[in-house]
Design a protein around this motif. Structure first.
Motif, PDB file in Angstrom:
ATOM      1  N   LEU A  90      -4.354   5.781 -12.966  1.00 38.29           N
ATOM      2  CA  LEU A  90      -3.212   7.274 -13.188  1.00 38.29           C
ATOM      3  C   LEU A  90      -2.318   6.783 -14.165  1.00 38.29           C
ATOM      4  O   LEU A  90      -2.089   5.645 -14.619  1.00 38.29           O
ATOM      5  N   HIS A  91      -1.959   7.868 -14.882  1.00 35.98           N
ATOM      6  CA  HIS A  91      -1.057   7.877 -16.067  1.00 35.98           C
ATOM      7  C   HIS A  91       0.538   8.439 -15.437  1.00 35.98           C
ATOM      8  O   HIS A  91       0.560   9.158 -14.668  1.00 35.98           O
ATOM      9  N   PRO A  92       1.583   8.050 -15.957  1.00 32.84           N
ATOM     10  CA  PRO A  92       2.885   8.703 -15.410  1.00 32.84           C
ATOM     11  C   PRO A  92       2.623  10.236 -15.687  1.00 32.84           C
ATOM     12  O   PRO A  92       3.356  10.918 -14.675  1.00 32.84           O
ATOM     13  N   ARG A  93       2.231  10.658 -16.518  1.00 32.30           N
ATOM     14  CA  ARG A  93       2.266  12.280 -16.854  1.00 32.30           C
ATOM     15  C   ARG A  93       1.724  13.111 -15.623  1.00 32.30           C
ATOM     16  O   ARG A  93       1.892  14.057 -15.519  1.00 32.30           O
ATOM     17  N   ASP A  94       0.553  12.230 -15.010  1.00 32.20           N
ATOM     18  CA  ASP A  94      -0.122  12.803 -13.941  1.00 32.20           C
ATOM     19  C   ASP A  94       0.693  13.295 -12.950  1.00 32.20           C
ATOM     20  O   ASP A  94       0.549  14.111 -12.110  1.00 32.20           O
ATOM     21  N   ALA A  95       1.769  12.542 -12.779  1.00 30.92           N
ATOM     22  CA  ALA A  95       2.982  12.897 -11.799  1.00 30.92           C
ATOM     23  C   ALA A  95       3.500  14.140 -11.795  1.00 30.92           C
ATOM     24  O   ALA A  95       4.151  14.871 -10.950  1.00 30.92           O
ATOM     25  N   LEU A  96       3.392  14.845 -13.236  1.00 30.51           N
ATOM     26  CA  LEU A  96       4.241  15.999 -13.214  1.00 30.51           C
ATOM     27  C   LEU A  96       3.424  17.249 -12.788  1.00 30.51           C
ATOM     28  O   LEU A  96       3.949  18.369 -12.797  1.00 30.51           O
ATOM     29  N   ASP A  97       2.372  16.953 -12.469  1.00 36.20           N
ATOM     30  CA  ASP A  97       1.065  18.139 -12.045  1.00 36.20           C
ATOM     31  C   ASP A  97       1.054  17.966 -10.717  1.00 36.20           C
ATOM     32  O   ASP A  97      -0.010  17.033 -10.134  1.00 36.20           O
ATOM     33  N   ALA A  98       1.496  18.765  -9.660  1.00 35.20           N
ATOM     34  CA  ALA A  98       1.243  18.825  -8.319  1.00 35.20           C
ATOM     35  C   ALA A  98      -0.254  18.857  -7.771  1.00 35.20           C
ATOM     36  O   ALA A  98      -0.674  18.129  -6.947  1.00 35.20           O
ATOM     37  N   ARG A  99      -0.886  19.723  -8.395  1.00 32.97           N
ATOM     38  CA  ARG A  99      -2.461  19.797  -8.003  1.00 32.97           C
ATOM     39  C   ARG A  99      -3.146  18.482  -8.530  1.00 32.97           C
ATOM     40  O   ARG A  99      -4.085  18.113  -7.825  1.00 32.97           O
ATOM     41  N   THR A 100      -2.995  17.818  -9.486  1.00 36.35           N
ATOM     42  CA  THR A 100      -3.564  16.722  -9.833  1.00 36.35           C
ATOM     43  C   THR A 100      -3.011  15.363  -8.756  1.00 36.35           C
ATOM     44  O   THR A 100      -3.965  14.686  -8.564  1.00 36.35           O
ATOM     45  N   VAL A 101      -1.862  15.386  -8.448  1.00 41.63           N
ATOM     46  CA  VAL A 101      -1.599  14.562  -7.419  1.00 41.63           C
ATOM     47  C   VAL A 101      -2.239  14.786  -6.015  1.00 41.63           C
ATOM     48  O   VAL A 101      -2.603  13.602  -5.672  1.00 41.63           O
ATOM     49  N   ARG A 102      -2.340  15.989  -5.603  1.00 40.66           N
ATOM     50  CA  ARG A 102      -3.108  16.124  -4.404  1.00 40.66           C
ATOM     51  C   ARG A 102      -4.612  15.829  -4.601  1.00 40.66           C
ATOM     52  O   ARG A 102      -5.088  15.217  -3.602  1.00 40.66           O
ATOM     53  N   HIS A 103      -5.048  16.213  -5.733  1.00 43.00           N
ATOM     54  CA  HIS A 103      -6.477  15.656  -6.283  1.00 43.00           C
ATOM     55  C   HIS A 103      -6.669  14.247  -6.060  1.00 43.00           C
ATOM     56  O   HIS A 103      -7.624  13.789  -5.077  1.00 43.00           O
ATOM     57  N   PHE A 104      -5.914  13.396  -6.685  1.00 40.62           N
ATOM     58  CA  PHE A 104      -5.895  11.979  -6.787  1.00 40.62           C
ATOM     59  C   PHE A 104      -5.740  11.467  -5.290  1.00 40.62           C
ATOM     60  O   PHE A 104      -6.305  10.372  -4.956  1.00 40.62           O
ATOM     61  N   GLN A 105      -4.853  11.900  -4.459  1.00 39.89           N
ATOM     62  CA  GLN A 105      -4.490  11.757  -3.054  1.00 39.89           C
ATOM     63  C   GLN A 105      -5.912  11.890  -2.337  1.00 39.89           C
ATOM     64  O   GLN A 105      -6.362  11.115  -1.592  1.00 39.89           O
ATOM     65  N   ARG A 106      -6.438  12.989  -2.410  1.00 39.43           N
ATOM     66  CA  ARG A 106      -7.708  13.073  -1.707  1.00 39.43           C
ATOM     67  C   ARG A 106      -8.873  12.353  -2.079  1.00 39.43           C
ATOM     68  O   ARG A 106      -9.452  11.861  -1.085  1.00 39.43           O
ATOM     69  N   LEU A 107      -8.826  11.936  -3.400  1.00 44.65           N
ATOM     70  CA  LEU A 107      -9.955  11.195  -3.700  1.00 44.65           C
ATOM     71  C   LEU A 107      -9.770   9.935  -3.297  1.00 44.65           C
ATOM     72  O   LEU A 107     -10.593   9.133  -2.817  1.00 44.65           O
ATOM     73  N   LEU A 108      -8.515   9.324  -3.407  1.00 46.23           N
ATOM     74  CA  LEU A 108      -8.272   8.137  -3.084  1.00 46.23           C
ATOM     75  C   LEU A 108      -8.414   7.888  -1.369  1.00 46.23           C
ATOM     76  O   LEU A 108      -9.097   6.927  -1.018  1.00 46.23           O
ATOM     77  N   GLU A 109      -8.220   9.074  -0.699  1.00 43.16           N
ATOM     78  CA  GLU A 109      -8.505   8.818   0.803  1.00 43.16           C
ATOM     79  C   GLU A 109     -10.069   8.549   1.170  1.00 43.16           C
ATOM     80  O   GLU A 109     -10.521   7.815   1.838  1.00 43.16           O
ATOM     81  N   SER A 110     -10.917   9.539   0.238  1.00 48.34           N
ATOM     82  CA  SER A 110     -12.455   9.485   0.255  1.00 48.34           C
ATOM     83  C   SER A 110     -12.914   8.196  -0.195  1.00 48.34           C
ATOM     84  O   SER A 110     -13.859   7.622   0.530  1.00 48.34           O
ATOM     85  N   LEU A 111     -12.341   7.400  -1.015  1.00 44.36           N
ATOM     86  CA  LEU A 111     -12.706   6.407  -1.695  1.00 44.36           C
ATOM     87  C   LEU A 111     -12.316   5.060  -0.594  1.00 44.36           C
ATOM     88  O   LEU A 111     -13.414   4.190  -0.620  1.00 44.36           O
ATOM     89  N   LEU A 112     -11.282   5.157   0.037  1.00 48.05           N
ATOM     90  CA  LEU A 112     -11.116   4.202   0.997  1.00 48.05           C
ATOM     91  C   LEU A 112     -11.686   4.355   2.326  1.00 48.05           C
ATOM     92  O   LEU A 112     -11.833   3.071   3.078  1.00 48.05           O
ATOM     93  N   ALA A 113     -12.644   5.233   2.442  1.00 50.11           N
ATOM     94  CA  ALA A 113     -13.334   5.249   3.722  1.00 50.11           C
ATOM     95  C   ALA A 113     -14.318   4.222   3.606  1.00 50.11           C
ATOM     96  O   ALA A 113     -15.098   3.969   4.731  1.00 50.11           O
ATOM     97  N   TYR A 114     -14.846   4.059   2.412  1.00 50.73           N
ATOM     98  CA  TYR A 114     -16.039   3.062   2.180  1.00 50.73           C
ATOM     99  C   TYR A 114     -15.942   2.099   1.248  1.00 50.73           C
ATOM    100  O   TYR A 114     -17.076   1.199   0.872  1.00 50.73           O
ATOM    101  N   ARG A 115     -14.813   2.017   0.632  1.00 49.25           N
ATOM    102  CA  ARG A 115     -14.551   0.699  -0.260  1.00 49.25           C
ATOM    103  C   ARG A 115     -13.168   0.005   0.029  1.00 49.25           C
ATOM    104  O   ARG A 115     -12.497   0.533   0.665  1.00 49.25           O
ATOM    105  N   LEU A 116     -13.375  -1.387  -0.404  1.00 50.31           N
ATOM    106  CA  LEU A 116     -12.305  -2.148  -0.242  1.00 50.31           C
ATOM    107  C   LEU A 116     -11.317  -2.221  -1.401  1.00 50.31           C
ATOM    108  O   LEU A 116     -11.775  -2.485  -2.612  1.00 50.31           O
TER     109      LEU A 116
END
Length: 262
Positions: free
Chosen positions: A211-237
């Motif tokens: 993640l880069h600081p400028r990612d925080a400026l776009d709400a859709r990007t934030v929502r996308h990486f939050q969903r991605l993070l949630e899916s990755l944590l389902a099967y990764r440490l």
């Protein structure tokens, strides 16, 4: 959450951490913690764009992140490409167009790269903070930088495509999941590309979300990486980069006592 024996790992990092970017970094930290409290690797630039002021409030913020279990890694020294002019159109594109002139270690001599690494290590040492890893700005690292880095005594370095162990192990292929934010079209395309790349890496030993600081400026990007993070944590440490490096070297790269390496 996967058990500690699970070998699929996830490293989440925040790039370009500096006083000038800290407000946006805090927004990223909050967005990540809204999904889960995971250990992060913060890529710190000691003299970001030439600003080398000692700011007590900033040191306190980083010390707090260390206390919470995050890692601080060195991300160049000034985050600006001050090397000799590019010698080809390809180099010009990589160093001054694609990266906007921030690939600090793209073309440094070994001596200059070693000097900047030493300055970065001194900055950490003055604060009593541990330092095990290095990530070159814009993931660009020339031959001189590689030689200096391998002599630095650090544990690991990461480029866009690989996780490198600086002493005695082969690199792990782990292309970083990263967003573009230059314009709306680029942001939308990068979100789709990140989704495809995440699917393609499902069975890889390591996934990296950058993640880069400028990612925080776009709400859709934030929502996308939050969903991605949630899916990755389902099967990764989740792990810091330093923790993953220690795990890989101890459990995977080096054979057990009495085991014959083939």
């Amino acid at each position: 959450m996967p058990s500690a024996e699970f070998q699929g790992h996830l490293c989440v990092s925040i790039h370009d951490v500096a006083p000038a970017t800290w407000e946006l970094c805090e927004r990223l930290l909050a967005a990540v913690s809204a999904v889960a409290n995971v250990p992060l690797t913060l890529l710190v630039v000691p003299a970001y764009h030439g600003d080398s002021r000692d700011l007590p409030w900033y040191d306190r913020e980083l010390a707090c992140r260390l206390a919470l279990g995050d890692e601080l890694a060195l991300h160049g020294y000034v985050h600006l490409d001050q090397g000799p002019p590019p010698r080809s159109l390809r180099q010009r594109y990589a160093r001054h167009i694609y990266t906007k002139g921030e690939g600090e270690f793209a073309a440094l001599t070994e001596q200059e790269a070693a000097r900047r690494l030493a300055l970065g290590r001194q900055w950490f040492a003055c604060r009593g903070w541990p330092l095990q890893g290095f990530v070159p700005p814009a993931w660009l690292l020339g031959e001189g930088g590689w030689r200096a880095l391998r002599a630095s005594g650090l544990l690991y370095a990461t480029t866009w495509r690989h996780f490198h162990f600086l002493q005695d192990a082969a690199p792990v292929e782990a292309p970083s999941l990263v967003y573009s934010s230059r314009n709306a079209w680029g942001r939308a395309l990068s979100r789709q590309a990140v989704s495809w790349a995440g699917i393609g890496q499902r069975n890889a030993p390591l996934a990296r979300l950058s993640l880069h600081p400028r990612d925080a400026l776009d709400a859709r990007t934030v929502r996308h990486f939050q969903r991605l993070l949630e899916s990755l944590l389902a099967y990764r440490l989740p792990a810091t980069k330093a923790a993953f490096a220690c795990y890989w070297l101890d459990r995977v790269a080096r054979p057990a006592v009495g085991e014959i390496a083939i």
